[in-house]
Design an enzyme around this catalytic site. Structure first.
Site, mmCIF file in Angstrom:
data_model
loop_
_atom_site.group_PDB
_atom_site.id
_atom_site.type_symbol
_atom_site.label_atom_id
_atom_site.label_comp_id
_atom_site.label_asym_id
_atom_site.label_seq_id
_atom_site.Cartn_x
_atom_site.Cartn_y
_atom_site.Cartn_z
ATOM 1 N N GLU A 10 -32.993 -22.452 15.750
ATOM 2 C CA GLU A 10 -33.556 -22.787 17.063
ATOM 3 C C GLU A 10 -35.047 -23.094 16.949
ATOM 4 O O GLU A 10 -35.584 -23.932 17.683
ATOM 5 C CB GLU A 10 -33.283 -21.642 18.061
ATOM 6 C CG GLU A 10 -31.800 -21.605 18.446
ATOM 7 C CD GLU A 10 -31.255 -20.244 18.806
ATOM 8 O OE1 GLU A 10 -32.043 -19.314 19.066
ATOM 9 O OE2 GLU A 10 -30.015 -20.102 18.824
ATOM 10 N N GLU A 51 -26.964 -19.435 8.147
ATOM 11 C CA GLU A 51 -26.484 -19.594 9.517
ATOM 12 C C GLU A 51 -26.126 -21.055 9.763
ATOM 13 O O GLU A 51 -27.012 -21.862 10.096
ATOM 14 C CB GLU A 51 -27.565 -19.166 10.512
ATOM 15 C CG GLU A 51 -27.965 -17.723 10.402
ATOM 16 C CD GLU A 51 -28.482 -17.178 11.726
ATOM 17 O OE1 GLU A 51 -27.981 -16.141 12.154
ATOM 18 O OE2 GLU A 51 -29.362 -17.820 12.342
ATOM 19 N N SER A 110 -21.910 -16.542 15.319
ATOM 20 C CA SER A 110 -20.764 -16.037 16.091
ATOM 21 C C SER A 110 -20.027 -14.894 15.400
ATOM 22 O O SER A 110 -18.803 -14.813 15.438
ATOM 23 C CB SER A 110 -19.811 -17.191 16.428
ATOM 24 O OG SER A 110 -20.464 -18.141 17.243
ATOM 25 N N GLY A 160 -23.955 -19.307 18.314
ATOM 26 C CA GLY A 160 -23.783 -19.260 19.766
ATOM 27 C C GLY A 160 -22.646 -20.119 20.273
ATOM 28 O O GLY A 160 -22.522 -20.337 21.476
ATOM 29 N N HIS A 214 -35.364 -19.774 11.826
ATOM 30 C CA HIS A 214 -34.123 -19.798 12.608
ATOM 31 C C HIS A 214 -33.881 -21.238 13.067
ATOM 32 O O HIS A 214 -34.825 -21.955 13.398
ATOM 33 C CB HIS A 214 -34.241 -18.849 13.806
ATOM 34 C CG HIS A 214 -32.927 -18.641 14.493
ATOM 35 N ND1 HIS A 214 -32.402 -19.573 15.363
ATOM 36 C CD2 HIS A 214 -32.014 -17.636 14.417
ATOM 37 C CE1 HIS A 214 -31.218 -19.139 15.791
ATOM 38 N NE2 HIS A 214 -30.964 -17.965 15.230
ATOM 39 N N GLY A 217 -26.508 -12.658 16.759
ATOM 40 C CA GLY A 217 -27.182 -13.071 17.988
ATOM 41 C C GLY A 217 -26.555 -12.423 19.210
ATOM 42 O O GLY A 217 -26.792 -11.256 19.517
ATOM 43 N N GLY A 218 -25.714 -13.176 19.906
ATOM 44 C CA GLY A 218 -25.146 -12.740 21.177
ATOM 45 C C GLY A 218 -24.547 -11.340 21.142
ATOM 46 O O GLY A 218 -24.757 -10.545 22.070
ATOM 47 N N ASN A 245 -30.458 -10.261 16.466
ATOM 48 C CA ASN A 245 -31.468 -11.206 16.937
ATOM 49 C C ASN A 245 -31.262 -11.355 18.442
ATOM 50 O O ASN A 245 -30.330 -12.027 18.875
ATOM 51 C CB ASN A 245 -31.284 -12.562 16.233
ATOM 52 C CG ASN A 245 -32.166 -13.647 16.832
ATOM 53 O OD1 ASN A 245 -33.128 -13.352 17.532
ATOM 54 N ND2 ASN A 245 -31.853 -14.906 16.544
ATOM 55 N N TRP A 246 -32.125 -10.694 19.187
ATOM 56 C CA TRP A 246 -31.956 -10.698 20.649
ATOM 57 C C TRP A 246 -32.281 -12.067 21.259
ATOM 58 O O TRP A 246 -31.989 -12.301 22.421
ATOM 59 C CB TRP A 246 -32.866 -9.648 21.289
ATOM 60 C CG TRP A 246 -32.447 -8.231 21.066
ATOM 61 C CD1 TRP A 246 -31.417 -7.766 20.272
ATOM 62 C CD2 TRP A 246 -33.045 -7.067 21.661
ATOM 63 N NE1 TRP A 246 -31.350 -6.392 20.336
ATOM 64 C CE2 TRP A 246 -32.343 -5.938 21.184
ATOM 65 C CE3 TRP A 246 -34.113 -6.862 22.537
ATOM 66 C CZ2 TRP A 246 -32.672 -4.631 21.567
ATOM 67 C CZ3 TRP A 246 -34.440 -5.563 22.916
ATOM 68 C CH2 TRP A 246 -33.721 -4.456 22.435
ATOM 69 N N LYS A 247 -32.934 -12.933 20.511
ATOM 70 C CA LYS A 247 -33.424 -14.204 21.046
ATOM 71 C C LYS A 247 -34.294 -13.927 22.291
ATOM 72 O O LYS A 247 -34.901 -12.858 22.371
ATOM 73 C CB LYS A 247 -32.269 -15.153 21.366
ATOM 74 C CG LYS A 247 -31.271 -15.273 20.207
ATOM 75 C CD LYS A 247 -30.390 -16.467 20.344
ATOM 76 C CE LYS A 247 -29.269 -16.391 19.330
ATOM 77 N NZ LYS A 247 -28.691 -17.671 19.026
HETATM 78 C C1 PEP Z 1 -28.381 -16.114 15.687
HETATM 79 O O1 PEP Z 1 -29.014 -16.406 16.685
HETATM 80 O O2 PEP Z 1 -28.998 -15.851 14.649
HETATM 81 C C2 PEP Z 1 -26.921 -16.064 15.769
HETATM 82 C C3 PEP Z 1 -26.255 -15.915 14.663
HETATM 83 O O3 PEP Z 1 -26.364 -16.166 17.022
HETATM 84 P P1 PEP Z 1 -24.841 -15.854 17.433
HETATM 85 O O4 PEP Z 1 -24.420 -14.596 16.712
HETATM 86 O O5 PEP Z 1 -24.863 -15.693 18.904
HETATM 87 O O6 PEP Z 1 -24.030 -17.033 16.981
#
Ligand code: PEP
Length: 244
Positions: free
Chosen positions: A97, A166, A208, A172, A95, A229-230, A9-11
């Site tokens: 966010e 999640e 994470s 994040g 998600h 994500g990241g 997930n590039w966000k």
């Molecule tokens: C996400 O945005 O779905 C996520 C899991 O982010 P991260 O891996 O950065 O915690």
């Protein structure tokens, strides 16, 4: 045995140049692997680039959201049928966010999942509790409530869903659920899905995930992969997670 699905997930990150480099490294580093699927969910403007770069590779792509409406006067929204035109396989819905910053309620998330499926996309429905909810002992109730809305909306099509657990406190933050914490929630979700006749849907963990913790998470009975994500923005890290 269920296979593993790893979704990036590039966000709201990327640029044409940065994406070209990242996708180039991913396509060079990933070969079709039985029982393992890799996908990236990119910002809408980059779907055409993802399609061009990934079409002849084993890597799938998708969007990070989708409208619950099919078409019409919904300024700023993107319909599922449009995503299909750009070759998307997946659309993330719900998600945290989106729930937190854009007011996506359980009902909206369920409607988005339904719209995605109706157009031929696989919705990746995210569920997860906040830290306050976990501390209150409400984790199960929260994730089951969020899942329930989607199951009701999809009815007998729930078998075509992907679910991502999640925990909001792990996204994040660098703070990951322990494999045991994640497995416990996944087992709860699996039991509810099984009751709906959808016990085989892929259940991803997100929050994470990194190359050094992916293997222990993915080794859990009910964890079928990850939503990343990241770490999905770094080709080496993402590929290491995908191979974990
Ligand atoms: C996400 O945005 O779905 C996520 C899991 O982010 P991260 O891996 O950065 O915690």
């Amino acid at each position: 045995m269920r296979g593993k699905l790893i979704v990036g997930n590039w966000k709201m990150n990327g640029s044409l140049a940065a994406n070209a480099a990242l996708l180039g490294e991913l396509t060079a580093g990933w070969t079709a692997t039985p029982g393992r699927e890799l996908a990236v969910c990119v910002p809408y403007p980059y779907l055409m680039q993802a399609q061009a770069e990934l079409s002849s590779t084993p890597i799938a792509w998708g969007a990070q959201d989708v409208s619950e409406h099919a078409a019409g006067a919904y300024t700023g929204e993107v319909a599922a049928a449009m995503l299909v035109e750009f070759g998307c396989r997946y659309a993330i819905v719900g998600h945290s966010e989106r729930r937190q910053f854009y007011g996506d309620t359980d009902a909206v998330v369920a409607a988005k999942a339904k719209a995605a499926l109706a157009a031929g996309l696989t919705p990746i429905a995210c569920v997860g509790e906040t830290l306050a909810e976990r501390d209150d002992g409400a984790t199960e109730a929260v994730v089951l409530r969020q899942l329930e809305a989607v199951l009701v909306a999809l009815a007998d099509k729930a078998t075509q869903l992907v679910v991502a657990y999640e925990p909001v406190w792990a996204i994040g933050t660098g703070r990951t659920a322990t494999p045991a914490q994640a497995q416990a929630v996944h087992a709860t979700l699996r039991a509810r899905l099984a009751k709906a006749g959808a016990g085989a849907v892929p259940l991803l963990y997100g929050g994470s995930v990194k190359a050094d913790n992916a293997a222990s998470l993915f080794a859990q009975t009910d964890i079928d992969g990850g939503l990343i994500g990241g770490a999905s923005l770094k080709a080496g890290e993402f590929l290491a997670i995908a191979r974990a």
